[in-house]
Scaffold this motif. Structure first.
Motif, mmCIF file in Angstrom:
data_model
loop_
_atom_site.group_PDB
_atom_site.id
_atom_site.type_symbol
_atom_site.label_atom_id
_atom_site.label_comp_id
_atom_site.label_asym_id
_atom_site.label_seq_id
_atom_site.Cartn_x
_atom_site.Cartn_y
_atom_site.Cartn_z
ATOM 1 N N GLY A 1 -7.586 23.102 97.179
ATOM 2 C CA GLY A 1 -7.251 24.079 95.794
ATOM 3 C C GLY A 1 -6.255 25.742 96.009
ATOM 4 N N VAL A 2 -5.717 25.990 96.041
ATOM 5 C CA VAL A 2 -5.420 27.191 95.547
ATOM 6 C C VAL A 2 -4.818 28.512 94.760
ATOM 7 N N VAL A 3 -5.662 28.813 94.456
ATOM 8 C CA VAL A 3 -5.833 29.864 92.607
ATOM 9 C C VAL A 3 -5.033 31.378 93.433
ATOM 10 N N GLY A 4 -4.556 31.767 92.339
ATOM 11 C CA GLY A 4 -4.480 33.302 92.958
ATOM 12 C C GLY A 4 -4.540 33.475 91.299
ATOM 13 N N VAL A 5 -4.819 35.320 91.280
ATOM 14 C CA VAL A 5 -6.113 36.312 90.344
ATOM 15 C C VAL A 5 -5.029 37.316 90.376
ATOM 16 N N THR A 6 -4.102 37.498 89.184
ATOM 17 C CA THR A 6 -3.859 38.562 89.623
ATOM 18 C C THR A 6 -4.356 39.627 88.508
ATOM 19 N N TRP B 1 -7.225 35.898 96.836
ATOM 20 C CA TRP B 1 -6.491 34.455 96.716
ATOM 21 C C TRP B 1 -8.125 34.029 96.542
ATOM 22 N N ILE B 2 -7.519 32.192 96.136
ATOM 23 C CA ILE B 2 -9.353 32.168 97.067
ATOM 24 C C ILE B 2 -8.709 30.584 96.800
ATOM 25 N N HIS B 3 -9.531 29.770 97.840
ATOM 26 C CA HIS B 3 -9.088 28.694 98.170
ATOM 27 C C HIS B 3 -10.738 28.199 98.036
ATOM 28 N N VAL B 4 -10.387 26.213 97.777
ATOM 29 C CA VAL B 4 -11.046 25.888 97.150
ATOM 30 C C VAL B 4 -11.331 24.172 97.309
ATOM 31 N N ARG C 1 -10.387 32.061 110.734
ATOM 32 C CA ARG C 1 -9.764 32.629 109.607
ATOM 33 C C ARG C 1 -8.817 31.657 109.519
ATOM 34 N N ASP C 2 -8.788 32.171 107.832
ATOM 35 C CA ASP C 2 -7.698 31.428 107.049
ATOM 36 C C ASP C 2 -6.816 32.032 106.222
ATOM 37 N N LEU C 3 -5.482 30.706 106.657
ATOM 38 C CA LEU C 3 -4.095 31.906 106.283
ATOM 39 C C LEU C 3 -3.587 30.677 104.615
ATOM 40 N N PHE C 4 -3.145 31.779 104.021
ATOM 41 C CA PHE C 4 -2.275 31.102 102.983
ATOM 42 C C PHE C 4 -0.871 31.433 103.498
ATOM 43 N N LEU C 5 -0.622 30.403 103.452
ATOM 44 C CA LEU C 5 0.227 30.180 104.057
ATOM 45 C C LEU C 5 1.638 29.480 103.254
#
Length: 335
Positions: free
Chosen positions: A62-67, A117-120, A176-180
Motif C-alpha cells: 500500500g502507498v499513502v501520501g500526506v500533503t 510518502w509512506i508504504h505499508v 532503496r525503495d522507489l515510489f514508481l
C-alpha cells in the motif's frame, strides 16, 4: 516463506502486478499475493540481490501520501517516530500503536519536501487512512491512497541502477525503495532486470533480522519485543497513542517475549510453517512451548533459517526445537 498474519491487519486487495507476465514468474500467495514469489530460480535471485543487482517488485504494498503544510508536525503526534524536522529525502520508519501499546501499523516513509510518502503492508492502507482521517481536526493536511497510481520497487544495497527522473526514493542501509508510477513498471523491469521475487527479498530480510508486520507480530506485540525501539520508536518524544506502555516497559520492566534468529537443521525437507511451536530441546517433544516460528525461509548461503518469538527468560544458549526441527538460536533482542 511463511506468514503469521493476524486477521486484524485488513483484507483490502492490492493491484496485481503486470510483471507476473515475465518469463518464469510464479505468483506469490497469502499476504504477498499480486506479485511474483520467484521467477524460476530462487537461489540465483537471492545471489543477484546480495550482489547488488536486480530489483524486487513490491507493487502489492500500500502507498499513502500526506500533503499540506502541517504534514510533519501532525504525523509527529500520531506515530512513534520523531518527524517534526525530518529532512527532505531522509528515510525513516514508524509505528502506529493501539491505546495499550500494541503494534497496529508499520510505516516506511520519506518526505520529498512537499509530500510524505509512506508504504505499508499490502491491504492495510485503508485502515491506516481511516485512522489518519479521523485525527485530522484543524490541521492543514490531506491524506491520499496512492496505491493505484504508484508501485513500490526495491533496489538492493550496492545497486548502481539509475533511478528514473522524478521518482521518489527512500534510501536505507539495506536498499532503496522507489515510489514508481505504476504505469512505468514494465519499462523499468526491461531496463533494470533481472527481476527477483519476494521469496528472495524475504530471505534477505530474515537474514537481516528485520521484523515485518503481520509476520513477526500478533495482536499483543509491543515494539520492544522485535527490536523496533530506536529504529521505529523514538524514546525522547511523547504525545502519541500507546506511548505510556512504551515508556513503562522501557523504564520499569522487560517485554514478555523477544525475537530470535534460528539456524534450522538442514536435513529436514520441509520448513516449519508460521506458528510452529518452539520448545527447548532438552525438555523433549512433550516439553512446554516457549515460543513460535514467525517466518521461515531457505537462504542461498545459510540454508534454512527462521525468525521466532520466544519467552524472554529462555536461555540465550539453549538449543531449541521448531516442531520436529532442531534449531540453534542467535539473539536479536536481548533478554
Amino acid at each position: 516463506m511463511q506468514s503469521n498474519s493476524p486477521s486484524s491487519q485488513g483484507s483490502q486487495s492490492s493491484p496485481s502486478s503486470p510483471l507476473l507476465s515475465l518469463p518464469g514468474a510464479v505468483p506469490s500467495e497469502g499476504r504477498d499475493a499480486g506479485v511474483a514469489a520467484h521467477y524460476g530460480d530462487l537461489f540465483r535471485e537471492q545471489r543477484a540481490l546480495a550482489g547488488g543487482t536486480g530489483f524486487v517488485d513490491l507493487s502489492h504494498r500500500g502507498v499513502v501520501g500526506v500533503t499540506g503544510s502541517d504534514r510533519l508536525s501532525w504525523l509527529h503526534l500520531l506515530i512513534t517516530q520523531h518527524v517534526t524536522e525530518l529532512p527532505a529525502g531522509q528515510a525513516t520508519e514508524a509505528l502506529v500503536l493501539t491505546a495499550n501499546g500494541h503494534v497496529e501499523h508499520a510505516l516506511y516513509l520519506v518526505d520529498d519536501g512537499e509530500t510524505v510518502w509512506i508504504h505499508v503492508e499490502p491491504g492495510t492502507q485503508g485502515e491506516l487512512i481511516a485512522y489518519l482521517e479521523s485525527m485530522k481536526f484543524f490541521y492543514r493536511v490531506e491524506v491520499q491512497d496512492r496505491t493505484d497510481a504508484f508501485a513500490v520497487v526495491w533496489l538492493p544495497a550496492g545497486s548502481i541502477a539509475e533511478v528514473p527522473d522524478g521518482v521518489v526514493v527512500r534510501e536505507t542501509a539495506y536498499g532503496r525503495d522507489l515510489f514508481l508510477p505504476r504505469g512505468d513498471l514494465e519499462k523499468f523491469a526491461a531496463e533494470h532486470g533481472p527481476a527477483a521475487g519476494v521469496l528472495a527479498y524475504e530471505a534477505l530480510r530474515v537474514e537481516g533480522h528485520r521484523p515485518r508486520l503481520g509476520f513477526e507480530t500478533d495482536h499483543r506485540t509491543i515494539p520492544h519485543e522485535l527490536g523496533w525501539i530506536g529504529s521505529a520508536v523514538h524514546l525522547q518524544k511523547g504525545c502519541y497513542r500507546g506511548q505510556e506502555t512504551v515508556a513503562r516497559v522501557q523504564n520499569l520492566g522487560k517485554p514478555p517475549r523477544r525475537l530470535v534468529f534460528l539456524h534450522l537443521d538442514g536435513s529436514e525437507v520441509l520448513l516449519p510453517p508460521s506458528g510452529t511451536p518452539v520448545r527447548v530441546a532438552a525438555d523433549g517433544p512433550e516439553g512446554r512451548q516457549v515460543g513460535f516460528v514467525t517466518t521461515s525461509v531457505r537462504h542461498h548461503e545459510l540454508g534454512p533459517i527462521a525468525l521466532a518469538l520466544v519467552k524472554r527468560n529462555v536461555a540465550v544458549d539453549a538449543e531449541l526445537m521448531a516442531g520436529d526441527t532442531a534449531a540453534a538460536q542467535e539473539v536479536v533482542v536481548e533478554p
